[in-house]
Scaffold this motif. Structure first.
Motif, PDB file in Angstrom:
ATOM      1  N   ASP A 155       9.631 -14.441 -12.632  1.00 25.69           N
ATOM      2  CA  ASP A 155      11.072 -15.055 -13.818  1.00 25.69           C
ATOM      3  C   ASP A 155      10.934 -14.353 -15.339  1.00 25.69           C
ATOM      4  OD1 ASP A 155      12.281 -16.618 -15.147  1.00 25.69           O
ATOM      5  OD2 ASP A 155      11.555 -18.586 -14.913  1.00 25.69           O
ATOM      6  N   GLU A 156      11.577 -13.314 -15.395  1.00 28.18           N
ATOM      7  CA  GLU A 156      11.331 -12.555 -16.771  1.00 28.18           C
ATOM      8  C   GLU A 156      11.411 -13.510 -18.107  1.00 28.18           C
ATOM      9  OE1 GLU A 156      13.980  -9.469 -16.142  1.00 28.18           O
ATOM     10  OE2 GLU A 156      13.298  -9.029 -15.105  1.00 28.18           O
ATOM     11  N   GLY A 157      12.076 -14.832 -18.005  1.00 29.29           N
ATOM     12  CA  GLY A 157      12.822 -15.852 -18.952  1.00 29.29           C
ATOM     13  C   GLY A 157      11.446 -16.603 -19.389  1.00 29.29           C
ATOM     14  N   ARG A 158      10.018 -16.856 -18.654  1.00 30.91           N
ATOM     15  CA  ARG A 158       9.249 -18.203 -18.335  1.00 30.91           C
ATOM     16  C   ARG A 158       8.050 -17.438 -20.050  1.00 30.91           C
ATOM     17  NH1 ARG A 158       5.284 -19.683 -13.794  1.00 30.91           N
ATOM     18  NH2 ARG A 158       4.539 -21.776 -14.112  1.00 30.91           N
ATOM     19  N   ARG A 159       8.183 -18.123 -20.814  1.00 26.71           N
ATOM     20  CA  ARG A 159       8.248 -17.861 -21.872  1.00 26.71           C
ATOM     21  C   ARG A 159       6.417 -18.184 -22.163  1.00 26.71           C
ATOM     22  NH1 ARG A 159      12.922 -19.183 -25.978  1.00 26.71           N
ATOM     23  NH2 ARG A 159      13.784 -17.489 -26.170  1.00 26.71           N
TER      24      ARG A 159
END
Length: 200
Positions: free
Chosen positions: A141-145
């Motif tokens: 998940d590239e958007g999971r900060r």
């Protein structure tokens, strides 16, 4: 010419307290490093890097992946992942890039952990004891900060001028007390497409 590996280093960092507050779950950061002879050093400008990439990258990818998986316990347990290389002062940034920006290197790790995201990366040049920065992101998940992390480490005697340090990193857990949200909430707030986590 086969890859010449001078030494390896495995490092495990565990965070139990962050911001003066105990972590609900400890964050574990793993790094695996290999110091290799730069196959292009001392040869002037080499136009075709492919033969050395094909010889070295699979060996390094397999070795470092095995080090990470053995330390973590399983590929499934890895949550964040990344890669890095530091080339010594007699080499080019392209030499550091050559050994890590190839599927012959990264696919060993990607497949072992069952990842979908691209491998976050850093490639730099420096002297012995240069900081090795390994940026991480969630493997799926590239958007999971919460899993935007950076491992910082170094080897006191590497890279020598004619060497390259090649590294993989992993996290089990994300940043303790994560509280800045993720890209998806930003996109929602901005009225943009949540299926486009880069917002472009």
């Amino acid at each position: 010419m086969p890859v010449q590996i001078r030494k390896t280093l495995l490092q495990i960092e565990t965070t139990l307290i962050e911001g003066g507050k105990a972590t609900p779950q400890s964050l574990k950061l793993f790094s695996a490093l290999a110091v290799v002879k730069n196959p292009w050093a001392g040869r002037g400008f080499v136009e075709d890097l492919k033969p050395e990439i094909h010889a070295a990258a699979p060996v390094l990818g397999e070795l470092l992946t095995r080090m990470i998986i053995d330390a973590v316990g399983s590929g499934e347990a890895v949550e964040g992942y990344g890669k890095a290389a530091v080339v010594g002062l007699d080499g080019e940034i392209e030499h550091a890039s050559a050994l890590i920006h190839t599927l012959r290197f990264g696919n060993h790790y990607r497949q072992a952990v069952g990842a979908k995201s691209y491998l976050a990366f850093c490639n730099t040049r420096g002297p012995a004891n240069a900081t090795v920065m390994i940026p991480l992101m969630d493997k799926n998940d590239e958007g999971r900060r919460s899993h935007y992390l950076t491992i910082q480490t170094a080897m006191p005697d590497a890279p020598a001028a004619d060497e390259i340090v090649v590294a993989l990193g992993a996290s089990v857990g994300g940043r303790p007390h994560h509280r800045i949200g993720d890209r998806y909430q930003d996109l929602k707030d901005l009225g943009q497409d949540a299926a486009n986590p880069a917002g472009v």
